[in-house]
Design a protein around this motif. Structure first.
Motif, PDB file in Angstrom:
ATOM      1  N   UNK A 171       0.738  -1.112  -0.004  1.00 42.10           N
ATOM      2  CA  UNK A 171      -0.128   0.110   0.092  1.00 42.10           C
ATOM      3  C   UNK A 171       0.879   1.302   0.004  1.00 42.10           C
ATOM      4  N   UNK A 172       2.023   1.203   0.596  1.00 40.26           N
ATOM      5  CA  UNK A 172       2.873   2.426   0.616  1.00 40.26           C
ATOM      6  C   UNK A 172       3.537   2.761  -0.592  1.00 40.26           C
ATOM      7  N   UNK A 173       3.361   1.736  -1.854  1.00 38.39           N
ATOM      8  CA  UNK A 173       3.824   2.042  -2.963  1.00 38.39           C
ATOM      9  C   UNK A 173       2.741   2.608  -3.858  1.00 38.39           C
ATOM     10  N   UNK A 174       1.633   2.587  -3.536  1.00 39.97           N
ATOM     11  CA  UNK A 174       0.561   2.965  -4.144  1.00 39.97           C
ATOM     12  C   UNK A 174       0.337   4.610  -4.045  1.00 39.97           C
ATOM     13  N   UNK A 175       0.464   5.328  -5.074  1.00 36.40           N
ATOM     14  CA  UNK A 175       0.295   6.920  -5.160  1.00 36.40           C
ATOM     15  C   UNK A 175      -1.162   7.344  -5.035  1.00 36.40           C
ATOM     16  N   UNK A 176      -1.534   7.755  -4.218  1.00 29.30           N
ATOM     17  CA  UNK A 176      -2.924   8.475  -4.175  1.00 29.30           C
ATOM     18  C   UNK A 176      -3.211   9.350  -5.298  1.00 29.30           C
ATOM     19  N   UNK A 177      -4.323   9.217  -6.047  1.00 26.95           N
ATOM     20  CA  UNK A 177      -4.787  10.079  -6.969  1.00 26.95           C
ATOM     21  C   UNK A 177      -4.800  11.459  -6.667  1.00 26.95           C
ATOM     22  N   UNK A 178      -4.207  12.429  -7.271  1.00 24.97           N
ATOM     23  CA  UNK A 178      -4.204  13.738  -6.966  1.00 24.97           C
ATOM     24  C   UNK A 178      -4.609  14.631  -8.131  1.00 24.97           C
TER      25      UNK A 178
ATOM     26  N   UNK B 292      -4.472  -2.462 -12.976  1.00 25.76           N
ATOM     27  CA  UNK B 292      -4.545  -1.104 -12.651  1.00 25.76           C
ATOM     28  C   UNK B 292      -5.385  -0.773 -11.428  1.00 25.76           C
ATOM     29  N   UNK B 293      -6.385  -1.608 -11.139  1.00 28.79           N
ATOM     30  CA  UNK B 293      -6.984  -1.724  -9.942  1.00 28.79           C
ATOM     31  C   UNK B 293      -6.054  -1.677  -8.664  1.00 28.79           C
ATOM     32  N   UNK B 294      -5.053  -2.766  -8.885  1.00 25.96           N
ATOM     33  CA  UNK B 294      -4.326  -2.933  -7.578  1.00 25.96           C
ATOM     34  C   UNK B 294      -3.522  -1.758  -7.338  1.00 25.96           C
ATOM     35  N   UNK B 295      -3.238  -1.141  -8.392  1.00 28.59           N
ATOM     36  CA  UNK B 295      -2.393   0.209  -8.179  1.00 28.59           C
ATOM     37  C   UNK B 295      -3.268   1.370  -7.666  1.00 28.59           C
ATOM     38  N   UNK B 296      -4.405   1.145  -7.510  1.00 30.54           N
ATOM     39  CA  UNK B 296      -5.340   2.352  -6.932  1.00 30.54           C
ATOM     40  C   UNK B 296      -5.661   3.115  -7.952  1.00 30.54           C
ATOM     41  N   UNK B 297      -5.733   2.929  -9.452  1.00 29.81           N
ATOM     42  CA  UNK B 297      -6.094   3.780 -10.503  1.00 29.81           C
ATOM     43  C   UNK B 297      -7.536   3.972 -10.622  1.00 29.81           C
ATOM     44  N   UNK B 298      -8.229   5.035 -11.099  1.00 27.05           N
ATOM     45  CA  UNK B 298      -9.544   5.096 -11.200  1.00 27.05           C
ATOM     46  C   UNK B 298      -9.843   4.409 -12.835  1.00 27.05           C
ATOM     47  N   UNK B 299     -10.686   3.358 -13.051  1.00 32.84           N
ATOM     48  CA  UNK B 299     -10.791   2.546 -14.214  1.00 32.84           C
ATOM     49  C   UNK B 299     -11.956   2.663 -14.919  1.00 32.84           C
ATOM     50  N   UNK B 300     -11.949   2.716 -16.140  1.00 35.74           N
ATOM     51  CA  UNK B 300     -13.013   2.922 -17.179  1.00 35.74           C
ATOM     52  C   UNK B 300     -13.024   1.430 -17.979  1.00 35.74           C
ATOM     53  N   UNK B 301     -13.863   0.864 -18.250  1.00 33.72           N
ATOM     54  CA  UNK B 301     -13.863  -0.487 -18.906  1.00 33.72           C
ATOM     55  C   UNK B 301     -15.181  -0.749 -19.354  1.00 33.72           C
ATOM     56  N   UNK B 302     -15.222  -1.344 -20.870  1.00 39.07           N
ATOM     57  CA  UNK B 302     -16.549  -1.651 -21.594  1.00 39.07           C
ATOM     58  C   UNK B 302     -17.148  -2.941 -20.809  1.00 39.07           C
ATOM     59  N   UNK B 303     -18.439  -2.801 -20.873  1.00 39.31           N
ATOM     60  CA  UNK B 303     -19.347  -4.076 -20.196  1.00 39.31           C
ATOM     61  C   UNK B 303     -19.518  -4.983 -20.975  1.00 39.31           C
ATOM     62  N   UNK B 304     -18.297  -5.867 -21.061  1.00 41.87           N
ATOM     63  CA  UNK B 304     -18.185  -6.973 -21.772  1.00 41.87           C
ATOM     64  C   UNK B 304     -17.682  -8.294 -21.192  1.00 41.87           C
TER      65      UNK B 304
END
Length: 358
Positions: free
Chosen positions: A174-181, A277-289
């Motif tokens: 968790x300490x390696x994950x950069x908060x989204x700023x 990408x989720x594991x790095x705390x990124x905000x994600x957009x994906x197609x619903x497929x």
């Protein structure tokens, strides 16, 4: 118990990344695991990473595949006996065919597990129909319920042989994950092939940039469409704000430093890069497929959009670009999702499949 994972080669791709991640979690005292490669055309670093985890990497063919094709089943049978292999675990159609010939026509006595990482192409459907007549694998691992259902629809004889084991990731500390700023740096990571639908992402990005001129897009990956996509970005006047980085062997810095991850696929058997990408705390957009909907909930740990509507994807991009708190909430929830879908859990479930066969 000794298990051999059979692959065509160790090239760039999700299968190889998953094997390397799994190798760090295999319990070698219980299941001695090897990786067997059908030709020698592999990325040296992948071999080094597997070896450093205590995994023996063997090449049972050292010339181009087409020159060895008729010999490989016999070589596989010989090497399996020589090395006391109980289970051969194939990962793509070519190894699947080789294992089937060795077992059904040459009398090889090991058990067979096949890992279905994606949809069966028309050519692969022909192979599965043949397997239904001569001898299917003892177990088929599907990476999602969606893949399982497609296989059963096409090949009902597999119904009692399929188990679902979701792919997993190794969430960074968790300490390696950069908060989204900030919410201005978008990125995508995939092979640049038609079903990954990167053209739609470029169209959506162009629409979004008309209302938010400081967003940028980084594309990680390579493939047959790269030149066409670069030309399209230039034609849309976006060559100044869209960067194609090619295949990146160690993409962690991008997952850490960028803000919004987008997966625009037309179909997706699972979506390993999305989970990364989720594991790095990124905000994600994906197609619903496909399999993505099995671990992404719209507006909870990401945003789900249409795979054919660039305007809807552009709206999702703008929604995150203009709402930092939403991006942060989705990123935190996505991180929690990744902590449930770990490589360690994947390995444990796969080893249970082996134990059920021997």
């Amino acid at each position: 118990m000794r298990v051999a994972h059979l692959v065509s080669a160790l090239h760039e791709g999700g299968i190889e990344r998953l094997l390397i991640a799994m190798s760090r979690h295999w319990d070698h005292s219980d299941v001695a695991t090897e990786v067997w490669v059908l030709n020698s055309d592999s990325i040296p670093q992948y071999i080094r990473e597997l070896t450093s985890s205590g995994v023996l990497v063997r090449s049972i063919g050292n010339r181009p595949r087409e020159k060895l094709q008729f010999r490989l089943p016999a070589w596989l049978k010989r090497d399996a006996v020589k090395n006391d292999i109980c289970v051969v675990h194939s990962h793509t159609p070519y190894p699947l065919a080789i294992v089937t010939i060795a077992r059904c026509f040459l009398g090889a006595r090991f058990r067979h597990v096949h890992h279905q990482h994606g949809l069966a192409t028309d050519e692969q459907k022909w192979l599965w129909r043949v397997l239904g007549k001569v001898g299917a694998p003892d177990r088929v691992i599907a990476v999602s319920g969606w893949v399982r259902d497609r296989l059963i629809d096409d090949f009902p004889f597999l119904r009692d042989r399929i188990v679902v084991v979701h792919n997993g990731v190794e969430p960074p500390d968790r300490e390696l994950v950069r908060p989204i700023t900030r919410t201005r740096e978008l990125f995508a990571a995939s092979r640049l092939v038609p079903f990954k639908n990167m053209g739609l992402l470029l169209d959506a990005f162009a629409i979004a940039r008309a209302d938010c001129s400081d967003i940028r897009l980084t594309v990680l990956g390579d493939g047959i469409q790269r030149d066409d996509l670069e030309r399209k970005a230039k034609a849309l006047g976006m060559d100044c704000c869209v960067s194609f980085r090619g295949y990146v062997l160690e993409p962690e810095q991008y997952f850490r430093d960028l803000d919004i991850f987008v997966l625009p696929s037309l179909y997706e058997p699972f979506g390993l890069s999305l989970l990364e990408a989720m594991s790095w705390g990124r905000a994600c957009i994906a197609t619903s497929v496909g399999g993505t909907a099995e671990f992404m909930d719209d507006n909870q740990n990401g945003l789900l959009v249409s795979a054919v509507d660039p305007k809807e994807m552009a709206q999702a991009i703008l929604k995150l670009a203009n709402d930092l708190s939403l991006a942060q909430r989705l990123g935190m929830n996505g991180r929690q999702t990744s902590e449930r879908l770990t490589v360690s859990a994947t390995v444990s479930q796969i080893q249970e499949v082996y134990r059920g066969l021997v």
